[in-house]
Scaffold this motif. Structure first.
Motif, PDB file in Angstrom:
ATOM      1  N   UNK A 159      -1.998  -9.058  -9.190  1.00 30.85           N
ATOM      2  CA  UNK A 159      -1.508 -10.408  -7.772  1.00 30.85           C
ATOM      3  C   UNK A 159      -2.678  -9.905  -6.704  1.00 30.85           C
ATOM      4  N   UNK A 160      -3.167  -8.852  -6.353  1.00 32.93           N
ATOM      5  CA  UNK A 160      -3.868  -8.197  -5.173  1.00 32.93           C
ATOM      6  C   UNK A 160      -3.427  -7.263  -4.749  1.00 32.93           C
ATOM      7  N   UNK A 161      -2.102  -6.834  -5.163  1.00 31.40           N
ATOM      8  CA  UNK A 161      -1.422  -5.460  -4.246  1.00 31.40           C
ATOM      9  C   UNK A 161      -1.877  -4.515  -4.837  1.00 31.40           C
ATOM     10  N   UNK A 162      -2.499  -3.070  -3.747  1.00 31.08           N
ATOM     11  CA  UNK A 162      -3.117  -2.338  -3.545  1.00 31.08           C
ATOM     12  C   UNK A 162      -1.546  -1.506  -3.981  1.00 31.08           C
ATOM     13  N   UNK A 163      -1.154  -1.202  -4.719  1.00 33.03           N
ATOM     14  CA  UNK A 163       0.251  -0.327  -4.667  1.00 33.03           C
ATOM     15  C   UNK A 163       0.161   0.752  -4.034  1.00 33.03           C
ATOM     16  N   UNK A 164      -0.982   1.443  -3.834  1.00 28.92           N
ATOM     17  CA  UNK A 164      -0.760   2.921  -3.452  1.00 28.92           C
ATOM     18  C   UNK A 164      -0.196   3.046  -1.174  1.00 28.92           C
ATOM     19  N   UNK A 169       0.258  -1.996   4.694  1.00 30.60           N
ATOM     20  CA  UNK A 169      -0.299  -1.713   4.706  1.00 30.60           C
ATOM     21  C   UNK A 169      -1.471  -3.467   4.115  1.00 30.60           C
ATOM     22  N   UNK A 170      -0.431  -3.406   2.938  1.00 24.63           N
ATOM     23  CA  UNK A 170      -0.856  -4.921   2.249  1.00 24.63           C
ATOM     24  C   UNK A 170      -1.093  -5.877   3.370  1.00 24.63           C
TER      25      UNK A 170
END
Length: 190
Positions: A159-164, A169-170
């Protein structure tokens, strides 16, 4: 003894296609085997782009853990990391990844972590209007919590999130209009 196709001067024999006439055009006779298409296995080995999210449906299945092998290994070795990453996004940054991960780790020692993590699965489903499948959230986390955590992680990632990088930051990326780089399939360049 009967003559074979190899004995005929106008035919050559291709190990994959069978007898081929000197003209290069295969004989359409029913005795000739069908040609083997070697490119069929290549298309299945290319990396797949994540499916576009559809309202009410998960973007990946519960048992598709190896769609993201790195996350699968991390979740199996230290599930508190994956759980912390999920909860920070689901809580929209109000609770930190570290605090939720540590709490999950402590609850795992008592055997009650699945009850805590099923709450966040329900919260995630509510945010994205996802179906409760294949069974209730508590049963999913009680029976196969590692698969459930991997699925939730992939769902947020798809769904577009950068999990790291966490929630803040997202949101900064989203404000600046930075999108995730497109997936490049190797071997498709010209």
């Amino acid at each position: 003894m009967y003559p074979t196709m190899n004995d005929h001067p106008s035919y050559s024999y291709d190990s994959h296609m069978g007898p081929v006439p000197a003209s290069g055009v295969p004989d359409p006779s029913p005795a000739q085997p069908y040609p083997v298409h070697h490119h069929a296995y290549i298309s299945n080995s290319l990396p797949r782009a994540p499916p576009a999210p559809v309202s009410g449906q998960w973007t990946s299945g519960l048992c598709h853990c190896f769609d993201d092998p790195v996350n699968c290994v991390i979740t199996c070795v230290c599930p508190c990391i994956t759980f912390g990453q999920i909860t920070e996004i689901v809580n929209r940054g109000s609770k930190s990844c570290v605090s939720r991960g540590l709490l999950f780790g402590l609850l795992a020692l008592t055997g009650c972590a699945c009850f805590y993590s099923c709450f966040y699965r329900s919260k995630l489903r509510g945010q994205y209007d996802l179906q409760e499948e294949p069974c209730t959230d508590c049963l999913v986390h009680f029976c196969c919590w590692s698969c459930a955590l991997c699925q939730e992680y992939r769902e947020l990632k798809n769904r577009g999130f950068d999990m790291g990088i966490g929630w803040e930051a997202n949101m900064d990326r989203q404000k600046r209009g930075v999108t995730v780089a497109p997936i490049v399939i190797p071997g498709m360049a010209r």
